[in-house]
Scaffold this motif. Structure first.
Motif, PDB file in Angstrom:
ATOM      1  N   ALA A  17      -3.026 -62.332 -46.545  1.00  0.00           N
ATOM      2  CA  ALA A  17      -4.223 -62.264 -47.314  1.00  0.00           C
ATOM      3  C   ALA A  17      -5.191 -62.573 -46.366  1.00  0.00           C
ATOM      4  CB  ALA A  17      -4.304 -63.280 -48.373  1.00  0.00           C
ATOM      5  N   TRP A  21      -8.130 -60.362 -44.676  1.00  0.00           N
ATOM      6  CA  TRP A  21      -9.630 -60.856 -45.089  1.00  0.00           C
ATOM      7  C   TRP A  21     -10.392 -60.705 -43.502  1.00  0.00           C
ATOM      8  CZ3 TRP A  21     -12.306 -64.600 -42.386  1.00  0.00           C
ATOM      9  CH2 TRP A  21     -13.617 -65.077 -43.057  1.00  0.00           C
ATOM     10  N   CYS A  82      -9.134 -59.863 -50.846  1.00  0.00           N
ATOM     11  CA  CYS A  82      -8.297 -60.557 -50.026  1.00  0.00           C
ATOM     12  C   CYS A  82      -8.607 -61.952 -49.888  1.00  0.00           C
ATOM     13  CB  CYS A  82      -8.309 -60.320 -48.530  1.00  0.00           C
ATOM     14  SG  CYS A  82      -7.465 -58.631 -48.395  1.00  0.00           S
ATOM     15  N   LEU A 283      -3.102 -54.288 -47.525  1.00  0.00           N
ATOM     16  CA  LEU A 283      -3.552 -54.273 -48.700  1.00  0.00           C
ATOM     17  C   LEU A 283      -2.654 -53.906 -50.073  1.00  0.00           C
ATOM     18  CD1 LEU A 283      -6.080 -55.654 -50.013  1.00  0.00           C
ATOM     19  CD2 LEU A 283      -7.117 -53.316 -50.513  1.00  0.00           C
TER      20      LEU A 283
END
Length: 354
Positions: A17, A21, A82, A283
């Motif tokens: 994550a 990001w 995220c 993702l």
């Protein structure tokens, strides 16, 4: 069997994550770059819009500008997802939106790939646009007193000086048009009268070129009149005097300039597309790994992430079956509506008893 199945624990999910990001915000910067390239190309094309026949050439910069804006919007939104996925309570609100969002990302990446290809394939359209536009521009070179065309002489001269070119395909193109305005011709002169009478269209044609065709690197003073008349100049042969005038046509020069620019931009867009694809795959892994958590109350438990729930063949088969079901459902609805219409059209028989 799922495609590209990966096992995750809480630490791996957090790292994924956080990495996504960061990658999404790099993608936002890449989107700004694509937008800037489209804007720059549009400005460069508008600079020479007077020597271009139509606006088809603006399809590439407009596409780059649109893709840049969409990239910033999509990746900015993904960055927020995220960031919130680090907190299970915040991630819950994004769960229903992730599948449609990933589908939109997939369509966006297809469009981005086609825009990259168009950057490489627009050479043919640009060639015809420049050929016709330059031809028309040269015809209007002499119209310095005509509104809307009074700056064409300056445009063509600056173009030939900047790109070191002459004419459309070469300097001989100037021999086929009257590029000297009638206001600067002495019609009492026998030479002028003879030249005009010798031409069917009554134009004043000379084997000469504008001054902007002259090559300043030539060791001799520029010869711009009687270019093909070897006897008119001492020690001169126009076929071997390569340094006297620019030999390259402006169509070729401009085509090389714009096509090399578009090819470079296409290569950059392809790199952005590869980066966007990796972000989309990441993702998807994050989405499936969070959805497959067996016990949502225990965020530290292990889970599995994948790209496709089934293999590619089964996924395509199920997609086709879904499309067939939708088609059959539409046919049934249409048939039901038709039957209702027929029943509504029938009128009950009325009998009278005497």
């Amino acid at each position: 069997m799922a495609l590209l199945k990966v096992k995750f624990n809480q630490k791996k999910r957090v790292k994924l994550a956080q990495g996504l990001w960061l990658m999404n915000w790099f993608s936002v910067l890449a989107g700004i770059l694509v937008f800037s390239m489209g804007l720059f190309l549009k400005v460069e094309l508008r600079k020479r819009s007077e020597v271009m026949d139509n606006s088809e050439s603006h399809f590439v910069p407009n596409s780059l500008i649109l893709m840049g804006i969409l990239s910033c919007a999509f990746n900015g939104f993904a960055g927020k997802i995220c960031y919130d996925s680090l907190d299970p309570t915040k991630f819950v609100k994004w769960k229903p939106l992730l599948k449609p969002y990933l589908a939109l990302c997939f369509l966006f990446n297809i469009l981005l790939f086609f825009v990259a290809l168009i950057c490489f394939l627009m050479r043919g359209s640009l060639d015809s646009t420049l050929a016709q536009g330059l031809k028309n521009g040269m015809k209007f070179y002499r119209d310095t007193d005509t509104p809307g065309r009074c700056f064409m002489k300056k445009t063509i001269d600056m173009l030939q000086i900047e790109f070191k070119c002459c004419g459309n395909n070469g300097f001989k193109d100037w021999f086929e048009i009257q590029w000297i305005s009638n206001r600067y011709l002495d019609f009492s002169s026998k030479e002028v009268k003879d030249r005009i009478k010798s031409n069917v269209d009554g134009r004043y044609l000379v084997d000469g070129v504008p001054f902007s065709c002259c090559n300043p690197s030539s060791p001799r003073p520029c010869i711009q009149y009687q270019v093909t008349n070897n006897s008119a100049h001492y020690s001169y042969d126009y076929q071997t005097e390569e340094l006297n005038l620019w030999r390259r046509g402006c169509r070729e020069a401009l085509l090389h300039y714009y096509s090399s620019m578009m090819s470079s931009m296409g290569a950059v867009v392809l790199l952005v597309w590869l980066f966007e694809m990796s972000v989309m795959v990441g993702l998807r892994l994050l989405h499936t790994s969070l959805e497959s958590i067996a016990n949502p109350e225990d965020p530290e438990c292990e889970s599995e992430g994948w790209i496709l729930e089934n293999n590619l063949k089964d996924t395509l088969k199920s997609a086709l079956e879904s499309l067939k079901k939708i088609g059959k459902f539409n046919q049934v609805e249409a048939g039901a509506e038709g039957a209702e219409g027929e029943e509504g059209g029938k009128t009950p028989a009325i009998t009278t008893v005497s």
